[in-house]
Motif scaffolding. Structure first.
Motif, short mmCIF file in Angstrom:
data_model
loop_
_atom_site.label_atom_id
_atom_site.label_comp_id
_atom_site.label_asym_id
_atom_site.label_seq_id
_atom_site.Cartn_x
_atom_site.Cartn_y
_atom_site.Cartn_z
N SER A 204 0.85 -1.19 0.00
CA SER A 204 0.00 0.00 0.00
C SER A 204 0.88 1.24 0.00
CB SER A 204 -0.92 0.00 1.22
OG SER A 204 -1.76 1.13 1.22
N LYS A 205 0.69 2.10 -1.01
CA LYS A 205 1.46 3.34 -1.13
C LYS A 205 0.48 4.50 -1.26
CE LYS A 205 3.75 1.38 -4.54
NZ LYS A 205 4.71 1.14 -5.65
N VAL A 206 0.68 5.52 -0.43
CA VAL A 206 -0.27 6.63 -0.34
C VAL A 206 0.50 7.94 -0.41
CG1 VAL A 206 -1.97 7.79 1.12
CG2 VAL A 206 -1.87 5.28 1.04
N ALA A 207 -0.05 8.90 -1.15
CA ALA A 207 0.48 10.26 -1.17
C ALA A 207 -0.63 11.20 -0.73
CB ALA A 207 0.99 10.64 -2.55
N ILE A 208 -0.32 12.08 0.21
CA ILE A 208 -1.28 13.07 0.71
C ILE A 208 -0.79 14.44 0.25
CG2 ILE A 208 -2.40 14.06 2.74
CD1 ILE A 208 -1.76 11.43 4.21
N ILE A 209 -1.51 15.04 -0.66
CA ILE A 209 -1.10 16.32 -1.27
C ILE A 209 -1.88 17.45 -0.62
CG2 ILE A 209 -0.90 17.61 -3.42
CD1 ILE A 209 -1.06 14.85 -4.87
N ILE A 210 -1.17 18.40 -0.02
CA ILE A 210 -1.78 19.53 0.67
C ILE A 210 -1.41 20.80 -0.08
CG2 ILE A 210 -1.98 20.76 2.87
CD1 ILE A 210 -0.79 18.19 4.17
N SER A 211 -2.40 21.48 -0.63
CA SER A 211 -2.13 22.67 -1.43
C SER A 211 -3.30 23.64 -1.34
CB SER A 211 -1.87 22.30 -2.89
OG SER A 211 -1.63 23.44 -3.68
N ASP A 212 -3.04 24.90 -1.68
CA ASP A 212 -4.10 25.90 -1.63
C ASP A 212 -4.30 26.62 -2.97
OD1 ASP A 212 -1.86 27.43 -1.81
OD2 ASP A 212 -2.41 28.83 -0.22
N GLY A 213 -3.62 26.16 -4.00
CA GLY A 213 -3.73 26.91 -5.26
C GLY A 213 -3.82 26.00 -6.47
N GLU A 214 -4.14 26.62 -7.60
CA GLU A 214 -4.20 25.88 -8.85
C GLU A 214 -2.80 25.72 -9.43
OE1 GLU A 214 -6.26 28.10 -11.84
OE2 GLU A 214 -5.85 29.98 -10.81
N LEU A 236 -3.70 8.56 -4.29
CA LEU A 236 -3.53 10.00 -4.11
C LEU A 236 -4.70 10.61 -3.33
CD1 LEU A 236 -2.32 11.02 -7.70
CD2 LEU A 236 -0.91 10.50 -5.70
N TYR A 237 -4.40 11.17 -2.17
CA TYR A 237 -5.36 11.96 -1.42
C TYR A 237 -5.01 13.43 -1.63
CZ TYR A 237 -7.02 7.89 1.22
OH TYR A 237 -7.58 6.69 1.59
N THR A 238 -5.99 14.26 -1.95
CA THR A 238 -5.73 15.69 -2.14
C THR A 238 -6.53 16.50 -1.14
OG1 THR A 238 -7.47 15.81 -3.84
CG2 THR A 238 -5.20 15.44 -4.59
N ILE A 239 -5.87 17.49 -0.54
CA ILE A 239 -6.52 18.37 0.44
C ILE A 239 -6.33 19.80 -0.05
CG2 ILE A 239 -6.62 19.12 2.83
CD1 ILE A 239 -5.29 16.51 3.64
N LEU A 240 -7.45 20.46 -0.36
CA LEU A 240 -7.41 21.85 -0.81
C LEU A 240 -7.71 22.74 0.40
CD1 LEU A 240 -7.15 23.78 -3.23
CD2 LEU A 240 -9.62 23.55 -3.56
N VAL A 241 -6.76 23.56 0.79
CA VAL A 241 -6.92 24.38 1.99
C VAL A 241 -7.17 25.84 1.61
CG1 VAL A 241 -5.47 22.88 3.40
CG2 VAL A 241 -4.43 24.78 2.18
N GLY A 242 -7.91 26.54 2.47
CA GLY A 242 -8.15 27.96 2.27
C GLY A 242 -9.57 28.28 1.87
N ARG A 243 -9.98 29.52 2.16
CA ARG A 243 -11.30 30.00 1.80
C ARG A 243 -11.23 30.83 0.52
NH1 ARG A 243 -11.59 31.81 7.32
NH2 ARG A 243 -11.48 33.94 6.53
N GLY A 275 -6.19 8.94 -9.02
CA GLY A 275 -5.31 8.22 -8.09
C GLY A 275 -6.03 7.32 -7.11
N ASP A 276 -7.34 7.06 -7.34
CA ASP A 276 -8.12 6.16 -6.47
C ASP A 276 -8.09 6.59 -5.00
OD1 ASP A 276 -8.83 4.50 -8.61
OD2 ASP A 276 -6.96 3.35 -8.43
N GLY A 277 -8.01 7.90 -4.77
CA GLY A 277 -8.00 8.41 -3.40
C GLY A 277 -9.26 9.18 -3.10
N ARG A 278 -9.12 10.25 -2.32
CA ARG A 278 -10.25 11.09 -1.96
C ARG A 278 -9.84 12.56 -2.03
NH1 ARG A 278 -14.48 8.66 1.36
NH2 ARG A 278 -14.16 6.41 1.50
N PHE A 279 -10.82 13.39 -2.31
CA PHE A 279 -10.60 14.83 -2.32
C PHE A 279 -11.24 15.43 -1.08
CE2 PHE A 279 -12.62 18.96 -3.10
CZ PHE A 279 -11.49 19.74 -3.33
N TYR A 280 -10.54 16.39 -0.45
CA TYR A 280 -11.06 17.08 0.72
C TYR A 280 -10.90 18.57 0.53
CZ TYR A 280 -10.68 12.48 2.95
OH TYR A 280 -10.79 11.15 3.24
N ARG A 281 -11.86 19.29 1.07
CA ARG A 281 -11.78 20.75 1.06
C ARG A 281 -11.79 21.23 2.51
NH1 ARG A 281 -13.44 25.24 -2.06
NH2 ARG A 281 -12.40 27.01 -1.06
N ALA A 282 -10.74 21.94 2.92
CA ALA A 282 -10.62 22.44 4.29
C ALA A 282 -10.63 23.96 4.27
CB ALA A 282 -9.33 21.92 4.92
#
Length: 343
Positions: A204-214, A236-243, A275-282
């Motif tokens: 199992s290999k996982v990447a958690i990408i934390i970013s706030d921009g395009e 691939l898990y992606t986390i989009l941060v910021g309002r 990437g068969d992961g999940r997208f999150y918006r924080a």
């Protein structure tokens, strides 16, 4: 080092407190011994009073030597007490726990561009992300974790490792000055992550990408990089941060200004889908913390726990002491010593 059985250290409070008692209820029997000894003392006093009445002309003087007649009774009490302690099963238990886990490989991919200094998170987006990343690392067990940082360029800050102290130190040192190019190169960051993880044999290999921009920089398209990650079986898990909207931010001169923050969810959602992961918006720190907890729960590796218990009994020690006291009682009660003690 265990002392010999005849050592008086077996009766020290420290030693007795160190035991685990197999039959602890027997220890309550020790409370009866002082009670029985007190009855014996009262009977002896009563006997002397009666003797004084029947022999009025005879004076009976009290002396310390008269206490010697209680030596046999004291020895019997010690025999009983030692047998009770032996019946209570004094023992020491050494418990050994072995944990095995099919550890997974996790790469934390963190955006360090200037926009991560926006103040809609307190103290800013980057510091909150660093803190929660540390908590995430500390909740893992036997997982190899690495760190990739990116802005307009990307590079590997830490290879996959189980040295969590090192990871916490490196995460604490992350800052916006690590990469001079202030833009965001998501594709390049994913490519660096693939290079770090493609040699891994983990299931199992996982990447958690934390970013706030395009993505606005780099020579690799993010979606193409996401497809390469899937080929290499990297989730691939992606986390989009910021309002969105007007937020306080830090400009190139280090001043706090109001700026309009725009984000592109589409690219981050598509990366996680491919990437068969999940997208999150924080949109705030609490939401980001909740997201890390969810990812931590999703990617837990199964742990097998084996417990081994080694029990060492010490009742033989106290039985030997009981035998010694019994022999001493026989010597005082059934030999010429009895006459000496009675006289």
């Amino acid at each position: 080092m265990t002392p010999e059985w005849y050592s008086l250290s077996w009766f020290s409070p420290e030693t007795l407190r160190s035991f685990t008692w197999g039959q602890k209820l027997f220890l309550y029997g020790l409370l009866l011994i002082p009670f029985l000894f007190s009855i014996r003392w009262l009977l002896f006093v009563r006997f002397r009073q009666k003797l004084a009445l029947t022999m009025p002309g005879k004076r009976f003087y009290w002396s310390l030597t008269s206490l010697l007649r209680f030596i046999p009774d004291l020895l019997v009490s010690m025999v009983v007490a030692l047998i009770i302690i032996a019946l209570a099963r004094p023992q020491r238990i050494n418990q050994r726990v072995e944990l095995s886990s099919m550890g997974i490989d996790i790469m934390l991919v963190m955006d360090v561009s200037r926009s991560m200094l926006a103040l809609d998170f307190q103290p800013n987006r980057l510091e909150v992300a660093k803190k929660l990343a540390k908590n995430f690392v500390n909740n893992r067990f036997q997982d190899r974790i690495g760190v990739v940082v990116f802005a307009g360029d990307a590079y590997s800050l830490a290879p996959l490792t189980t040295d969590y102290d090192l990871l916490n130190h490196l995460l604490g040192d992350i800052n916006q000055n690590m990469i001079q190019n202030p833009e965001t190169a998501l594709g390049t960051a994913i490519a660096v992550t693939i290079n770090r993880m493609r040699e891994s044999n983990s299931k199992s290999k996982v990447a958690i990408i934390i970013s706030d921009g395009e993505s606005a920089a780099g020579n690799i398209d993010p979606l193409t990089a996401a497809k390469l990650a899937k080929v290499n079986q990297i989730k691939l898990y992606t986390i989009l941060v910021g309002r969105e909207g007007m937020v306080q931010a830090v400009n190139s001169e280090g001043k706090i200004v109001q700026q309009n923050n725009t984000v592109d969810e589409t690219i981050m959602r598509e990366i996680s889908r491919i990437g068969d992961g999940r997208f999150y918006r924080a949109s705030n720190a609490a939401a980001l913390q909740s997201i890390f907890k969810q990812i931590d729960a999703y990617e837990k590796a199964p742990i097998t726990e084996a417990r081994y218990k080694d029990t060492e009994d010490f009742y033989q020690i106290y039985l030997r002491w009981a035998l010694v006291c019994l022999v001493a009682w026989i010597a005082t009660k059934c030999t010429f010593m009895n006459n000496i003690l009675e006289d």
